[in-house]
Every structure is written in structure tokens, then in C-alpha cells.
Design a protein around this motif. Sequence first.
Motif, PDB file in Angstrom:
ATOM      1  N   VAL A  39       0.856  -1.183   0.000  1.00 32.28           N
ATOM      2  CA  VAL A  39       0.000   0.000   0.000  1.00 32.28           C
ATOM      3  C   VAL A  39       0.897   1.240   0.000  1.00 32.28           C
ATOM      4  O   VAL A  39       1.786   1.363   0.842  1.00 32.28           O
ATOM      5  CB  VAL A  39      -0.935   0.022   1.231  1.00 32.28           C
ATOM      6  CG1 VAL A  39      -1.753   1.301   1.257  1.00 32.28           C
ATOM      7  CG2 VAL A  39      -1.836  -1.201   1.243  1.00 32.28           C
ATOM      8  N   ASP A  40       0.659   2.142  -0.939  1.00 32.42           N
ATOM      9  CA  ASP A  40       1.439   3.378  -1.034  1.00 32.42           C
ATOM     10  C   ASP A  40       0.843   4.394  -0.052  1.00 32.42           C
ATOM     11  O   ASP A  40       0.100   5.307  -0.425  1.00 32.42           O
ATOM     12  CB  ASP A  40       1.394   3.911  -2.464  1.00 32.42           C
ATOM     13  CG  ASP A  40       2.348   5.086  -2.681  1.00 32.42           C
ATOM     14  OD1 ASP A  40       2.918   5.584  -1.693  1.00 32.42           O
ATOM     15  OD2 ASP A  40       2.513   5.509  -3.844  1.00 32.42           O
ATOM     16  N   GLU A  88      -4.950   0.946  -1.477  1.00 31.78           N
ATOM     17  CA  GLU A  88      -5.252  -0.481  -1.474  1.00 31.78           C
ATOM     18  C   GLU A  88      -4.009  -1.272  -1.867  1.00 31.78           C
ATOM     19  O   GLU A  88      -3.112  -0.743  -2.532  1.00 31.78           O
ATOM     20  CB  GLU A  88      -6.392  -0.779  -2.449  1.00 31.78           C
ATOM     21  CG  GLU A  88      -7.679  -0.028  -2.136  1.00 31.78           C
ATOM     22  CD  GLU A  88      -8.752  -0.253  -3.187  1.00 31.78           C
ATOM     23  OE1 GLU A  88      -8.755  -1.335  -3.805  1.00 31.78           O
ATOM     24  OE2 GLU A  88      -9.561   0.658  -3.410  1.00 31.78           O
ATOM     25  N   PRO A  89      -3.932  -2.553  -1.472  1.00 30.34           N
ATOM     26  CA  PRO A  89      -2.762  -3.357  -1.847  1.00 30.34           C
ATOM     27  C   PRO A  89      -2.660  -3.502  -3.359  1.00 30.34           C
ATOM     28  O   PRO A  89      -3.630  -3.820  -4.030  1.00 30.34           O
ATOM     29  CB  PRO A  89      -3.052  -4.714  -1.185  1.00 30.34           C
ATOM     30  CG  PRO A  89      -4.070  -4.454  -0.134  1.00 30.34           C
ATOM     31  CD  PRO A  89      -4.883  -3.298  -0.633  1.00 30.34           C
ATOM     32  N   GLN A  90      -1.465  -3.225  -3.867  1.00 36.99           N
ATOM     33  CA  GLN A  90      -1.198  -3.367  -5.292  1.00 36.99           C
ATOM     34  C   GLN A  90       0.212  -3.923  -5.480  1.00 36.99           C
ATOM     35  O   GLN A  90       1.058  -3.848  -4.586  1.00 36.99           O
ATOM     36  CB  GLN A  90      -1.328  -2.034  -6.025  1.00 36.99           C
ATOM     37  CG  GLN A  90      -2.748  -1.546  -6.170  1.00 36.99           C
ATOM     38  CD  GLN A  90      -2.891  -0.630  -7.380  1.00 36.99           C
ATOM     39  OE1 GLN A  90      -3.140  -1.072  -8.486  1.00 36.99           O
ATOM     40  NE2 GLN A  90      -2.728   0.660  -7.144  1.00 36.99           N
ATOM     41  N   GLU A  91       0.454  -4.440  -6.666  1.00 37.21           N
ATOM     42  CA  GLU A  91       1.756  -4.997  -6.991  1.00 37.21           C
ATOM     43  C   GLU A  91       2.722  -3.879  -7.352  1.00 37.21           C
ATOM     44  O   GLU A  91       2.443  -3.060  -8.213  1.00 37.21           O
ATOM     45  CB  GLU A  91       1.606  -5.986  -8.151  1.00 37.21           C
ATOM     46  CG  GLU A  91       2.840  -6.783  -8.473  1.00 37.21           C
ATOM     47  CD  GLU A  91       2.576  -7.790  -9.575  1.00 37.21           C
ATOM     48  OE1 GLU A  91       2.543  -8.990  -9.276  1.00 37.21           O
ATOM     49  OE2 GLU A  91       2.404  -7.370 -10.734  1.00 37.21           O
ATOM     50  N   TYR A  92       3.872  -3.840  -6.665  1.00 41.69           N
ATOM     51  CA  TYR A  92       4.925  -2.884  -6.963  1.00 41.69           C
ATOM     52  C   TYR A  92       6.235  -3.632  -7.178  1.00 41.69           C
ATOM     53  O   TYR A  92       6.385  -4.788  -6.766  1.00 41.69           O
ATOM     54  CB  TYR A  92       5.096  -1.890  -5.807  1.00 41.69           C
ATOM     55  CG  TYR A  92       3.929  -0.952  -5.610  1.00 41.69           C
ATOM     56  CD1 TYR A  92       3.832   0.234  -6.327  1.00 41.69           C
ATOM     57  CD2 TYR A  92       2.913  -1.258  -4.704  1.00 41.69           C
ATOM     58  CE1 TYR A  92       2.753   1.097  -6.143  1.00 41.69           C
ATOM     59  CE2 TYR A  92       1.834  -0.405  -4.519  1.00 41.69           C
ATOM     60  CZ  TYR A  92       1.759   0.767  -5.242  1.00 41.69           C
ATOM     61  OH  TYR A  92       0.691   1.620  -5.073  1.00 41.69           O
ATOM     62  N   THR A  93       7.192  -2.969  -7.792  1.00 44.95           N
ATOM     63  CA  THR A  93       8.519  -3.558  -8.009  1.00 44.95           C
ATOM     64  C   THR A  93       9.439  -3.145  -6.866  1.00 44.95           C
ATOM     65  O   THR A  93       9.660  -1.950  -6.633  1.00 44.95           O
ATOM     66  CB  THR A  93       9.116  -3.098  -9.348  1.00 44.95           C
ATOM     67  OG1 THR A  93       8.287  -3.562 -10.410  1.00 44.95           O
ATOM     68  CG2 THR A  93      10.517  -3.677  -9.527  1.00 44.95           C
TER      69      THR A  93
END
Length: 878
Positions: free
Chosen positions: A608-609, A624-629
Motif C-alpha cells: 500500500v502506497d 489499497e494493496p497493489q503490486e509494486y517492483t
Amino acid sequence: MFKLSKINRSVLLYTSATLFTSTGFSAISAEDETDIERIEVTGSHIKRTDMEGPSPLTSLSADDIAKSGVTDLISLFTKLPIAGQGTFSTQANSSDDTANGGSSVSLRGLGADSTLILVNGRRVSVSPFAKGIDTAFVDINNIPLAAIKRVDILKDGASATYGSDAIAGVINIILRDDIEGVEISAKIGDTADGGGEEENVSLVWGNSTETTSHTFVLDYFRRGEILYADRDYSESANQAAQRPNDEFATDFRSSSGIPGTIALASDPTVRLPDTFGNDHCPAEDIDTANNLCRYDYAPHMSMVPQTERFSYNYMGKYEINDNLEFFTELNGQNAKTMIRGAGSPSFNELFMSGDNANHPMADDPTHPFYMQDLTMRRRMVDIGNRKKEVDTDYYRVITGLRGEFGEWNWEAAYSYIKSESVEMGVDGYPNSQRVQEAIDSELWNPFEPSSNSAEALAYIETNTTRVGKSTNKTIDAKISGPVFEMPAGDLMIGVGAEYREESISDNPDDQFLRGNVFGTEATQANGSRDNTAIFAELAIPVLDSLEVQLAVRHEDYSDFGTTTDPKVSFLWAPLDNLSLRGSYGTAFRAPSLHQLGLGRTDESPNLVDTVRCDAVGNINKACEPQEYTAVFEGNPDLGPEESTSYNLGVVYNVTDNLSFSVDYYSYEIEDIIDSDTQFVFSNFGADPDVVERLPSTLPGDPGEVVQIFDSFQNIGDLDTSGLDFDLRWNLDTGMGQFKLSYVLNYVLEYEDKRPDGNGGQRIDTEAGDFEQPEFRWTAGVDWISGNGNIGANAAINYIDEFEQDASVQAPGISSLDSFVTVDAAVNYYGFENTVFTLGATNLFNEEPPFAYHDFMGFAVNVHSGQGQFAYLRASYKF
């Protein structure tokens, strides 16, 4: 015949029965001791006259394993109440996984790298491909069930005996070495809901003479894949649509769709779903609230990959003379695993210039994107869904001598273990450099997939390769025997030394190193170390009813220094049917070679950002939870994890047929090696040296994340304590013999303590949190008819409820429910030397409890998505 290779048959039967029916103390009379030779027990290097020692030990025989209905070791270990968070199987292997095809167990939930796995009392090499990029583990899939005599589980810290990694305990897998004749067995099975069919065939044969003994095992195993599409609760990543009456269910579909989302290169927050030209984003995938073209990746992904393994094992002994014996062990396996994933996603890595002939608004000068440089979120479905194949070869060779002089026993051996893996991306992987070149040259149009030629697709697609190797070379020697006689018996001593060289290499091809492959993950790690250890033990018979055991081990590592770990334990039997046991010791885990030597490695965690969320709200689901690198590198300055453990237990044989044990355990672990990317993201998300972001024209917007930089640290402490309860009851009735059992693990405390960013500590995880159930138990019944022709067994497996993942906890969201499954089987022994078994695991096809945190809708690290698995097995001996 060489004395060390034979034990009185009645004693063998007695000790084996004791292991299965009770973890309790067993008294052997002085009259019996004259016929009993000393044998080595897991947890000690001193040979003993019985299997019961001061440390809590549970053993599972080959018959116990067969009755469980499992086809491989990890399926057995996941059912153990003592197994906890960190245990992993091939379930949830994906195209992004860094250890596809591997499995290992985590005792007490302290991590697979804190559970020491031994084979016949000796170490084996770790997998060359770490789990989660840094968790070094022994792949227990290398050991077929047909080769196993028994599995010993030591449930307290044992670094004073075995060295590094034995923080949570030890699993010692004892291989079969006593076969006379030939055994053939075959098993077939299938799931009720599709996928996961299994075939297993094994051939075991052996013979012995006055001076030799040979045992051979050949084993073949195949399991078909299970896709998330095969289960109705995981067939779509859009869990909100799957559960329309659940206001908390989330749409996990990817923001990288097909043909995708078009955005301004100067400000990717200004974007539109691709609804232009001939190829359109499907109406059902358009997210109007966030201006995105989404994609449902779930149906194309492996829940359980396709696996095929062929194994061979040989155990041999040769008596040179009455006091000297040569022994050897040869083990090997080839394993092939195939994993599927959805087409590779790109997240603003690709660009199209404003004057490109394929520009979607080239003919619309009124559009705001006209002649503007573009970027895109795009799914590379046009080159196919991802497919990855892993081919692993495992070899283990042990040669040694053992002997005796007087009442002393000694053993020395050399071992060489090697594991080699090749992982290949064979379909659906784009080379980003060539993709960008194809866009720039106008060979390939990302916005009109149907218009692209086979030549263009062949140009942008690539095959990937990753090669890993792990070796372990060890020389060890030990000797044990009586020092002098005390009033209550002989004071026994054991001393030994070990020298070990370890190395790992994990190297992806140049495309990965240049960062030219997107939408997948690969690690790079290289390292080696040597280790010298000396150890000693004393077994002191203080009284006829009291034994005290002292142990100490000193280790010298080439890469981080030395450590010395002691252990004190006792076994006191004030009554013939009552005993008390306890232990205190320190243990350690050396930093893994992956943690020390990891090269630049990209991960894709769900985060979460919080920085952007606090600044501008839920733009592009920043809240919200998202895919990050996340970009990781090893840390050569890591120190070891160090722990202190306590164990105190009571064993009571109520009657000859009824016994129980209760053990209290406590672990205090300091300097846990881990990473906490969410903590780094939240606390340093505005630091450009830690989080790289794209520019934004929105006031106050820190911008979309490009990548997060993180590493491993000695990050915190962990305390856990709990109770183990084991009840066994044998009943002889007119209907036959029943054996009842109940095994429980109850976690009293689990506190994973991490920095809070203000110089203090916070509790990151505690008992009852996500994937941390407080209770796990198994209740079993085993029945054999009076005439011995028919047998049946059943087991109830219970996993307690626990909280949802912290990222989705909110008022109104309930915990994950408890998960109860039933395993059952019927055996027919009516034909001579033949056994037929019909059985099922998860007999009633219970679905795993719903979890809100991820697309598959269940907690893959705790619960199984296999469902009902029915099987038929036949074995024949001659």
C-alpha cells in the motif's frame, strides 16, 4: 556378524511401538539391558540403550505415513500440528515464484530456514533457488516416501548438537536399509473438482548376508497441474464479482490489460482505457472510476504445478571384520516442474513517440493525446501466456567407516551433495529492449494486437534461462562411550568434529541482468563458505531415575565469525509410569548465502502506497494493496540469528494402553534476518533514494512508484511459547483392535517485534494474526479386525481461525474460519503378501475459508485448495 548392524528383534519391535504410540518415557529392566545394544537417537550423538531421551521426540513410521494417504513428505508435514507459518509446498507456485517445484516445513512457524533437515543424521544441501528470494531451504521433495523407514521430529532447539538452523527443531529422515526380498507398490488418485491427478510406482528390493547388506529403491511420481480456474472460489481475480453480496470482496484484476491503458508519458496519471481503433478493451474490463483496462489473470495461473519425479536410493554396508564396517549411501532424483502464468504485464515501462505511425490518435488532431508521447499499461497476451519449466537434478553420496573397540563406538564419513536446477521461460516472455525497438520501428503495434504479424511477435518474444547450483561437502567424525561407572550407571561421553564447505550459485541469463525481461522475477546470488565445528556431549546418570545431558558445540564460519552454543537437558522418572523432562539451550542460524550474496533482484510484493494515499487519496488505488517492483540486494554485514529455548514436559503412562504427554516450550530469538518492504515504503516513501517515482502534475502528488529499494537486515526479535499435547489409547475389543490418538499444538504467545520508525518496537505479528492460528490438532483412529484381514483409519485435521491480513482488516470483515478436514482409508490384507488400500484425503471436499487479501480467495500458505483427493493403492511383497 558385525555388532553395530544388528539389534535384538524384540527390542526393535518394542522401541518402534514406543515411538508410534507414545512420546513418553519407557523403563527397561536391567535383565533386558543385557540383550540391548546402544543405538543413536535423533537429538544426541551418544548411543543409547533406548529411544527415549530428555528432548521431546516424535517419530512417524513408514506405516504411519502410508496410512495418512499422502504421496509426498510435504503433504505429511503440512498436516502436523507443529508445522506453522513458513511451511510451503508447490501450491501457489506461479510464474513469479523464485523456488518453483520446491517444498519445505517450518516448525513452530519460525521459518523453513530455522528448521534443520537431516537425512540419516547428516545435513543435505539447500536448494539453489531460495524461496522468496532469500529463504534457504532443503527441498524435501528430493526424498520419496518409498525410501523412508521413519521420520524423527525433535521439537526443541538443537544447535548444540547439530549446529546452524536448528533453532525451531530438527527433522531427521531415516532411510530404509533393512529390506529382504522385493516390494512393489502402485498408487493412483484424482481430485473431485479437476486437476491434480497422481500416479506413483515404487520398487524396493534388498538382501543381506553375514557380511553385507544392500537396499535399493526406485520411485516414480507424477502429479497433474491444478489451475485456479479449476476451483470455483479462485477462478476469477475479481472476487467482488465472485461474491456479489459481500461488500468487502475486492476486484484484484490487474491494471495491466489487453489491449491496455494509454497514458501520457509526461504524466501517467492522465490515462484512458484503450477503446480506440479496431481492438478494444472488453467492456467488462473497463474500470471507469480509475480509467483503466483491467485483466483477469487468475484463470491462466497454476495453483499447483505439473510435477514429475524419478528417484533412486541405495543403502549398503560391508563388514570388514568383527569391529569394522564400511557403509555407503547413494541418493538421487530428477524432477521436472511446469508452471503456468498469465501473459506478462507491463506498467509504464514501454513508450510510443507522438509521431509514431501507430499512434492511436494519429488521425484525431482534436484529441488531447494527439502527437503526445505515450506510455501504457499492457498485458502481453498476444505472445501467449507465460510457461516456465524447471529441471532439477539432486545427488547425495555418503561413504564412511564405523567400528568399535571395547565399549566405545566411532564413525567417520565423507559426504558430497549437489543440487542443480535449470529454470526456463519457454513461452510468453517478452524482451523489453526488443519490444521497445519494435514499437519505435513500427514493426509492432501495442494498441492493435490483431494487426501484428507472426514475424513481429517472434521478434519481441524470448526464452529465459536461470541456472542454479548448490553443493555441500562434509567430513565428520565422532566417538562415544562410557568414561567411568557411577552408582546409577555409566557416565557416557560423545565428542566429534565436522568440516563443511558450502556454495550456491543462482544466475539468470543476461536478459535478466540487463533488466530486459519484465513481468517476471528471478534472483541472482553467488556465495560460498566453510565451517569448522567441534562438539561434545555428556550423559550423566545422576540417579537410577534421573539422567542429565550436557552438550556444547563451537562453530567457526569463514564469513561471519564464531559461535558457541550449550544445551542442558534432563529426564527424571520418579515413578515407573511417570517422567518429567526439560531442556535449556541456545541456538543460532547463520545468514544464508542468498541473504549475504544476493545480486540485484526484482520482487513484486503487494503493498500500500501510504505516502501517496495520505497525500492525494485513493488515486489508482494507492490506498489499497497493489503490486509494486521492489529491488533487493544482499547484505554482507548480516550477523546470525541467536535464540534461547526452554522446554518442560511430563509424560504419564496411565495404563499399559493409555498414555499422554504435555510439553511447554518457549523460544526467544534475537536479530531476526528479514526485510519489511511495507515498513520501508511507508516510512521512507518520500525519499527518492529509497522510492523512485514518476513525475505528476497533480498538486501534492508524489507520483506513481517506479521501484522501491530494500535489503535484508537483522531487523527485530521474536518470542513464542506454547503447549504440545499428545494422547495415545489402545483398545482391544470383540470387534478388533483400535488405536486412538490426539495431537495438539496450542500457541500461547507469538510476538514478531519490528522497529516502529521512532526508535522503539512494534508487534508486527502475534498469535491469532493472519496465517498464525493459535490451535492446530489432529485426532485419529486406527482399526484392525480380529482376523487381521481388514483395517481402517481416519483422521480429523483442525486448523483454528485467524485474522485476515492486516492490509484488509476493517470493521465488519470477519476472521478466516477454522478449517476442518477428514482423511480416511480402508485396507484389505486378505491376500498373502498383498495390501489393497482405498482412501481419500479431505473426504468431504471442504473448501478453504475465504480470505480477502489476494485474488485466489484463500490463505495458500496455511490451507489447501486440493479438495477431495481419492486414491487406490496396492502393494505386493515377495
